[in-house]
Design a protein around this motif. Structure first.
Motif, mmCIF file in Angstrom:
data_model
loop_
_atom_site.group_PDB
_atom_site.id
_atom_site.type_symbol
_atom_site.label_atom_id
_atom_site.label_comp_id
_atom_site.label_asym_id
_atom_site.label_seq_id
_atom_site.Cartn_x
_atom_site.Cartn_y
_atom_site.Cartn_z
ATOM 1 N N ARG A 119 0.497 10.126 0.528
ATOM 2 C CA ARG A 119 0.252 9.511 -0.779
ATOM 3 C C ARG A 119 0.011 8.020 -0.623
ATOM 4 O O ARG A 119 0.651 7.350 0.187
ATOM 5 C CB ARG A 119 1.432 9.760 -1.713
ATOM 6 C CG ARG A 119 1.258 9.165 -3.131
ATOM 7 C CD ARG A 119 2.317 9.672 -4.072
ATOM 8 N NE ARG A 119 2.178 11.094 -4.287
ATOM 9 C CZ ARG A 119 1.320 11.653 -5.142
ATOM 10 N NH1 ARG A 119 0.533 10.876 -5.894
ATOM 11 N NH2 ARG A 119 1.246 12.953 -5.270
ATOM 12 N N PHE A 120 -0.932 7.499 -1.413
ATOM 13 C CA PHE A 120 -1.229 6.073 -1.364
ATOM 14 C C PHE A 120 -1.613 5.560 -2.739
ATOM 15 O O PHE A 120 -2.016 6.326 -3.627
ATOM 16 C CB PHE A 120 -2.359 5.776 -0.356
ATOM 17 C CG PHE A 120 -3.700 6.376 -0.710
ATOM 18 C CD1 PHE A 120 -4.634 5.668 -1.462
ATOM 19 C CD2 PHE A 120 -4.042 7.656 -0.279
ATOM 20 C CE1 PHE A 120 -5.867 6.211 -1.777
ATOM 21 C CE2 PHE A 120 -5.268 8.209 -0.592
ATOM 22 C CZ PHE A 120 -6.192 7.487 -1.337
ATOM 23 N N TYR A 121 -1.474 4.237 -2.907
ATOM 24 C CA TYR A 121 -1.973 3.574 -4.095
ATOM 25 C C TYR A 121 -3.262 2.873 -3.724
ATOM 26 O O TYR A 121 -3.294 2.045 -2.801
ATOM 27 C CB TYR A 121 -0.978 2.571 -4.658
ATOM 28 C CG TYR A 121 -1.504 1.870 -5.893
ATOM 29 C CD1 TYR A 121 -1.588 2.549 -7.104
ATOM 30 C CD2 TYR A 121 -1.948 0.554 -5.839
ATOM 31 C CE1 TYR A 121 -2.097 1.931 -8.236
ATOM 32 C CE2 TYR A 121 -2.452 -0.078 -6.970
ATOM 33 C CZ TYR A 121 -2.531 0.616 -8.164
ATOM 34 O OH TYR A 121 -3.051 0.012 -9.277
ATOM 35 N N ASP A 122 -4.335 3.193 -4.430
ATOM 36 C CA ASP A 122 -5.648 2.604 -4.193
ATOM 37 C C ASP A 122 -5.794 1.391 -5.112
ATOM 38 O O ASP A 122 -5.938 1.537 -6.327
ATOM 39 C CB ASP A 122 -6.730 3.643 -4.486
ATOM 40 C CG ASP A 122 -8.116 3.188 -4.068
ATOM 41 O OD1 ASP A 122 -8.397 1.983 -4.124
ATOM 42 O OD2 ASP A 122 -8.934 4.048 -3.689
ATOM 43 N N LYS A 123 -5.750 0.188 -4.525
ATOM 44 C CA LYS A 123 -5.823 -1.027 -5.331
ATOM 45 C C LYS A 123 -7.223 -1.281 -5.861
ATOM 46 O O LYS A 123 -7.386 -2.042 -6.827
ATOM 47 C CB LYS A 123 -5.343 -2.225 -4.511
ATOM 48 C CG LYS A 123 -3.869 -2.159 -4.140
ATOM 49 C CD LYS A 123 -3.416 -3.444 -3.443
ATOM 50 C CE LYS A 123 -3.410 -4.607 -4.416
ATOM 51 N NZ LYS A 123 -2.913 -5.850 -3.778
ATOM 52 N N VAL A 124 -8.232 -0.678 -5.252
ATOM 53 C CA VAL A 124 -9.604 -0.823 -5.740
ATOM 54 C C VAL A 124 -9.813 0.052 -6.977
ATOM 55 O O VAL A 124 -10.300 -0.399 -8.014
ATOM 56 C CB VAL A 124 -10.621 -0.465 -4.641
ATOM 57 C CG1 VAL A 124 -12.044 -0.567 -5.187
ATOM 58 C CG2 VAL A 124 -10.447 -1.380 -3.428
ATOM 59 N N ARG A 127 -5.268 3.445 -8.830
ATOM 60 C CA ARG A 127 -4.628 4.736 -9.084
ATOM 61 C C ARG A 127 -3.980 5.248 -7.807
ATOM 62 O O ARG A 127 -4.337 4.851 -6.700
ATOM 63 C CB ARG A 127 -5.644 5.767 -9.583
ATOM 64 C CG ARG A 127 -6.791 6.043 -8.615
ATOM 65 C CD ARG A 127 -7.780 7.031 -9.205
ATOM 66 N NE ARG A 127 -8.963 7.188 -8.379
ATOM 67 C CZ ARG A 127 -9.060 8.005 -7.342
ATOM 68 N NH1 ARG A 127 -8.023 8.751 -7.007
ATOM 69 N NH2 ARG A 127 -10.174 8.088 -6.636
ATOM 70 N N GLU A 128 -3.008 6.171 -7.977
ATOM 71 C CA GLU A 128 -2.414 6.845 -6.835
ATOM 72 C C GLU A 128 -3.270 8.043 -6.451
ATOM 73 O O GLU A 128 -3.962 8.625 -7.291
ATOM 74 C CB GLU A 128 -0.992 7.298 -7.165
ATOM 75 C CG GLU A 128 -0.008 6.158 -7.319
ATOM 76 C CD GLU A 128 1.427 6.645 -7.385
ATOM 77 O OE1 GLU A 128 1.646 7.878 -7.430
ATOM 78 O OE2 GLU A 128 2.340 5.795 -7.380
ATOM 79 N N ASP A 129 -3.206 8.419 -5.169
ATOM 80 C CA ASP A 129 -4.045 9.509 -4.707
ATOM 81 C C ASP A 129 -3.456 10.088 -3.424
ATOM 82 O O ASP A 129 -2.602 9.483 -2.773
ATOM 83 C CB ASP A 129 -5.476 9.017 -4.449
ATOM 84 C CG ASP A 129 -6.510 10.130 -4.507
ATOM 85 O OD1 ASP A 129 -6.111 11.314 -4.578
ATOM 86 O OD2 ASP A 129 -7.702 9.830 -4.467
ATOM 87 N N VAL A 130 -3.917 11.283 -3.083
ATOM 88 C CA VAL A 130 -3.649 11.926 -1.801
ATOM 89 C C VAL A 130 -4.955 12.570 -1.370
ATOM 90 O O VAL A 130 -5.636 13.204 -2.170
ATOM 91 C CB VAL A 130 -2.554 13.011 -1.903
ATOM 92 C CG1 VAL A 130 -2.360 13.707 -0.563
ATOM 93 C CG2 VAL A 130 -1.235 12.412 -2.367
ATOM 94 N N ILE A 144 -2.257 1.162 -0.140
ATOM 95 C CA ILE A 144 -0.863 1.086 0.285
ATOM 96 C C ILE A 144 -0.377 2.518 0.482
ATOM 97 O O ILE A 144 -0.205 3.261 -0.484
ATOM 98 C CB ILE A 144 -0.002 0.354 -0.753
ATOM 99 C CG1 ILE A 144 -0.571 -1.032 -1.059
ATOM 100 C CG2 ILE A 144 1.442 0.246 -0.261
ATOM 101 C CD1 ILE A 144 0.081 -1.706 -2.262
ATOM 102 N N TYR A 145 -0.167 2.913 1.728
ATOM 103 C CA TYR A 145 0.237 4.277 2.070
ATOM 104 C C TYR A 145 1.745 4.374 2.207
ATOM 105 O O TYR A 145 2.389 3.487 2.777
ATOM 106 C CB TYR A 145 -0.406 4.709 3.384
ATOM 107 C CG TYR A 145 -1.875 5.039 3.306
ATOM 108 C CD1 TYR A 145 -2.305 6.338 3.080
ATOM 109 C CD2 TYR A 145 -2.831 4.050 3.475
ATOM 110 C CE1 TYR A 145 -3.653 6.643 3.027
ATOM 111 C CE2 TYR A 145 -4.190 4.345 3.418
ATOM 112 C CZ TYR A 145 -4.591 5.646 3.189
ATOM 113 O OH TYR A 145 -5.943 5.954 3.132
ATOM 114 N N GLU A 146 2.307 5.493 1.721
ATOM 115 C CA GLU A 146 3.740 5.760 1.864
ATOM 116 C C GLU A 146 3.959 6.533 3.170
ATOM 117 O O GLU A 146 4.376 7.681 3.184
ATOM 118 C CB GLU A 146 4.247 6.556 0.659
ATOM 119 C CG GLU A 146 3.994 5.894 -0.680
ATOM 120 C CD GLU A 146 4.656 4.524 -0.775
ATOM 121 O OE1 GLU A 146 5.772 4.359 -0.233
ATOM 122 O OE2 GLU A 146 4.060 3.620 -1.390
#
Length: 245
Positions: A119-124, A127-130, A144-146
């Motif tokens: 899972r990561f947050y896409d700052k561009v 939104r969050e995504d996988v 930003i990856y968890e």
């Protein structure tokens, strides 16, 4: 990067990426060891009094906190450890990251192994995504990856394992977040201090947002130690060319 990442959790902090990267750090010590591979060790210190006068006493630097960086340089590995020491009676929250720019032959040919399904947050896109798709280098990438495990950067010539870890005086080690950044073909040429956006990718261990560091106060780990501390460590290891992980 300390004491905040980008413009901070609320988006209003300035300068971008905090105060520590604008300061001149003091070389506190250095040395070499013969084992295991002629490692060089460098240590740097920074406190609020070391900042430019215009940045002191503004309330932006956490009161009672000093920053220390240790760099271990070996033949095939580099370890960077940021230690934040708290001398106050209260826990101190802050963000931090180790902003490593890693050279690649061509970022559009680079692959980061180990991010599938993370899972990561896409700052561009905000939104969050996988996803199990490769990181789309060439476009702007700011994620930003968890992460729970190290990742491996491959550019067709070299493979580099990159891992991050958090620690503190009151808790055991745990994985750090991983930030992946490259400005891409549209933004890259317009950034004055980047001569070649194709020639690097930023992969950095981080503690941001809900995963920000909380530096414990003195005594949090037991005993009479007059400070508490938190650490952020990034380890980069050059792998044999035939090894992917």
């Amino acid at each position: 990067i300390f004491p905040w990442f980008a413009n901070g959790p609320g988006g209003e902090r300035k300068p971008s990426h905090g105060l520590a990267r604008l300061a001149t750090w003091e070389l506190a010590g250095w040395g070499t060891t013969d084992e295991p591979d002629d490692t060089m060790d460098l240590q740097f210190d920074l406190g609020e009094q070391d900042l430019d006068p215009s940045l002191r006493n503004t309330g932006d630097w956490p009161s009672g906190v000093r920053a220390h960086v240790q760099v271990e340089i070996g033949a095939d590995a580099l370890i960077i450890r940021l230690t934040l020491v708290n001398y106050t009676d209260e826990p101190v929250s802050c963000e931090a990251a180790l902003h490593t720019y890693l050279a690649v032959a061509d970022v559009e040919d680079a692959v980061i192994e180990g991010l599938d399904g993370v899972r990561f947050y896409d700052k561009v896109a905000r939104r969050e995504d996988v996803t199990d798709q490769p990181v789309p280098f060439g476009d702007e990438v700011d994620r930003i990856y968890e992460t729970k495990e190290p990742v491996v950067l491959c550019d067709g010539t070299h493979s580099l394992r990159v891992g991050g870890e958090l620690g503190s005086s009151d808790a055991g080690p745990r994985p750090a977040q991983t930030v992946v950044w490259n400005p891409g073909r549209d933004k890259g040429p317009g950034i004055a201090d980047i001569s070649d956006w194709r020639g690097f990718v930023c992969i950095e261990a981080a503690a941001i947002g809900v995963d920000a560091l909380v530096i414990p106060p003195p005594g949090s780990g037991g005993g009479d130690v007059p400070f508490g501390f938190s650490t952020l460590t990034q380890t980069l290891t050059l792998l044999p060319t035939e090894q992917l992980r």
